[in-house]
Each structure stands twice: as structure tokens, then as C-alpha cells.
Design an enzyme around this catalytic site. Structure first.
Site, PDB file in Angstrom:
ATOM      1  N   ILE A  92       0.634  -0.777   0.004  1.00  0.00           N
ATOM      2  CA  ILE A  92       0.254   0.272  -0.322  1.00  0.00           C
ATOM      3  C   ILE A  92       0.524   1.389   0.470  1.00  0.00           C
ATOM      4  CG2 ILE A  92      -0.084   0.067   2.615  1.00  0.00           C
ATOM      5  CD1 ILE A  92      -2.892   1.398   2.358  1.00  0.00           C
ATOM      6  N   ALA A  93       0.751   2.349  -1.078  1.00  0.00           N
ATOM      7  CA  ALA A  93       1.333   3.578  -1.046  1.00  0.00           C
ATOM      8  C   ALA A  93       0.817   4.153  -1.368  1.00  0.00           C
ATOM      9  CB  ALA A  93       2.818   3.109  -1.948  1.00  0.00           C
ATOM     10  N   VAL A  94       0.874   6.185  -0.651  1.00  0.00           N
ATOM     11  CA  VAL A  94       0.690   7.107  -0.908  1.00  0.00           C
ATOM     12  C   VAL A  94       1.676   7.776  -1.816  1.00  0.00           C
ATOM     13  CG1 VAL A  94      -0.974   9.252  -0.443  1.00  0.00           C
ATOM     14  CG2 VAL A  94      -1.977   6.229   0.355  1.00  0.00           C
ATOM     15  N   GLU A 154       3.171  -8.868   6.142  1.00  0.00           N
ATOM     16  CA  GLU A 154       4.472  -7.747   6.537  1.00  0.00           C
ATOM     17  C   GLU A 154       4.873  -6.697   6.997  1.00  0.00           C
ATOM     18  OE1 GLU A 154       6.194 -11.738   5.070  1.00  0.00           O
ATOM     19  OE2 GLU A 154       7.330  -9.998   4.439  1.00  0.00           O
ATOM     20  N   ASN A 183       9.078   0.849  10.167  1.00  0.00           N
ATOM     21  CA  ASN A 183       8.013   2.045   9.541  1.00  0.00           C
ATOM     22  C   ASN A 183       7.069   2.100  10.611  1.00  0.00           C
ATOM     23  OD1 ASN A 183       6.534   2.849   7.356  1.00  0.00           O
ATOM     24  ND2 ASN A 183       6.598   1.239   5.731  1.00  0.00           N
ATOM     25  N   TYR A 208      -2.061   0.890  10.492  1.00  0.00           N
ATOM     26  CA  TYR A 208      -2.177  -0.922  10.615  1.00  0.00           C
ATOM     27  C   TYR A 208      -2.732  -0.802  12.066  1.00  0.00           C
ATOM     28  CZ  TYR A 208       0.195  -1.387   6.279  1.00  0.00           C
ATOM     29  OH  TYR A 208       1.395  -1.488   5.264  1.00  0.00           O
TER      30      TYR A 208
END
Ligand SMILES: CC(C)(COP(=O)(O)OP(=O)(O)OC[C@H]1O[C@@H](n2cnc3c(N)ncnc32)[C@H](O)[C@@H]1OP(=O)(O)O)[C@@H](O)C(=O)NCCC(=O)NCCS
Length: 117
Positions: A38-40, A72, A77, A84
Site C-alpha cells: 500500500i502506498a500513497v 508484513e 516503518n 495498521y
């Protein structure tokens, strides 16, 4: 033994510019799924894009009858871990030194899980 798997992906696009704001990709195997990434976009962070993506993605996975979601995350991070945690993922395991960083050092991976339905 028979197995089957497929990919579920969702992207967020800026209505006006058409720019890609972010995306999430999971792999579904039977009644479980793993968030692969997942990335923005870096200049669009902290505006709820990941939260909206994840919420919608979870609903879509539930409709696919996914019961448990794994992922994972690198231990260091903090941003992803906060995301999460907010969504109720709990730590289920750890892989020491799993990631090799650009400077050659190693970082551990945390395995997190969430019950979807
Ligand atoms: C992690 C990432 C996807 C978060 O995207 P985002 O759109 O900025 O996140 P949101 O604005 O939707 O934040 C949702 C929640 O996540 C947590 N969070 C996200 N970024 C945070 C930060 N910089 N500091 C603290 N908490 C953060 C907060 O709990 C936040 O809820 P809040 O706004 O009510 O405090 C983004 O930082 C990113 O793309 N990072 C690089 C890629 C990455 O590390 N992906 C995860 C791989 S496992």
C-alpha cells in the site's frame, strides 16, 4: 492438492487532475489474503488517502469471502505501523533481519493480522 489465488487491487485517483494518489494490492488465497503493498504519493500523505483505500479494500475482500488478512511491515516503518494499528491489525510474528536496507544494514519484519469477517 488444489490451490487458487488471485489479486485484488484498488487505486485512488484525483478527480480533477487524474493523478494517481495511491494504491493497495493484495493476493487472495482461499479465505485469506496478504497485503502485498500500500502506498500513497509522497505529496498526498496525511490526508486520509491510505485510510480510505484500506477501508474500501477491506469491504471488497469481505465480499470475496476473505476471513483473515496478513501483511508484513518493516519494524521501523512507524507511519505504516500506525496505519495498521488504527485498522486493528495485531502483531502475530516477526522475521529478524528480513529486509536488507540500502546502506547494507538489516531490518526486521513484523507479521500482522486482522480478522476481516
Ligand atoms: C503508510 C502510508 C501508506 C500512509 O498513507 P497516508 O495516506 O499518509 O495515511 P492516512 O493519511 O490515510 O493516515 C491514516 C492513519 O495512518 C496513521 N499514519 C499515517 N501516516 C502517519 C504519520 N506520518 N505519522 C503518524 N501516523 C500516521 C495514522 O493513524 C492515520 O490516522 P490519523 O490521520 O487519524 O492520525 C504512506 O505513508 C506511504 O505511502 N508510505 C510509504 C509506503 C509504505 O511504507 N507502505 C507500507 C508498506 S508495508
Amino acid at each position: 492438492m488444489a490451490t487458487s489465488s488471485n489479486i485484488s487491487a484498488l487505486s485512488a485517483i484525483d478527480d480533477r487532475s487524474g493523478d494517481l494518489l495511491g494504491f493497495v494490492i493484495s493476493r487472495i488465497v482461499m479465505d485469506e489474503a496478504e497485503v502485498l503493498t500500500i502506498a500513497v504519493a509522497i505529496d498526498r500523505r496525511r490526508r486520509g488517502v491510505a485510510a480510505t483505500l484500506l477501508e474500501t479494500h477491506l469491504s471488497e475482500l469481505a465480499m470475496e469471502r476473505v476471513r483473515r488478512l496478513f501483511l508484513e511491515v518493516e519494524e521501523g516503518n512507524a507511519n505504516a505501523r500506525a496505519l495498521y494499528q488504527k485498522f486493528g491489525f495485531v502483531e502475530k510474528g516477526r522475521r529478524d533481519g528480513y529486509y536488507r536496507k540500502a546502506d547494507g544494514s538489516r531490518a526486521s519484519a513484523l507479521i500482522m493480522q486482522k480478522d476481516v469477517i
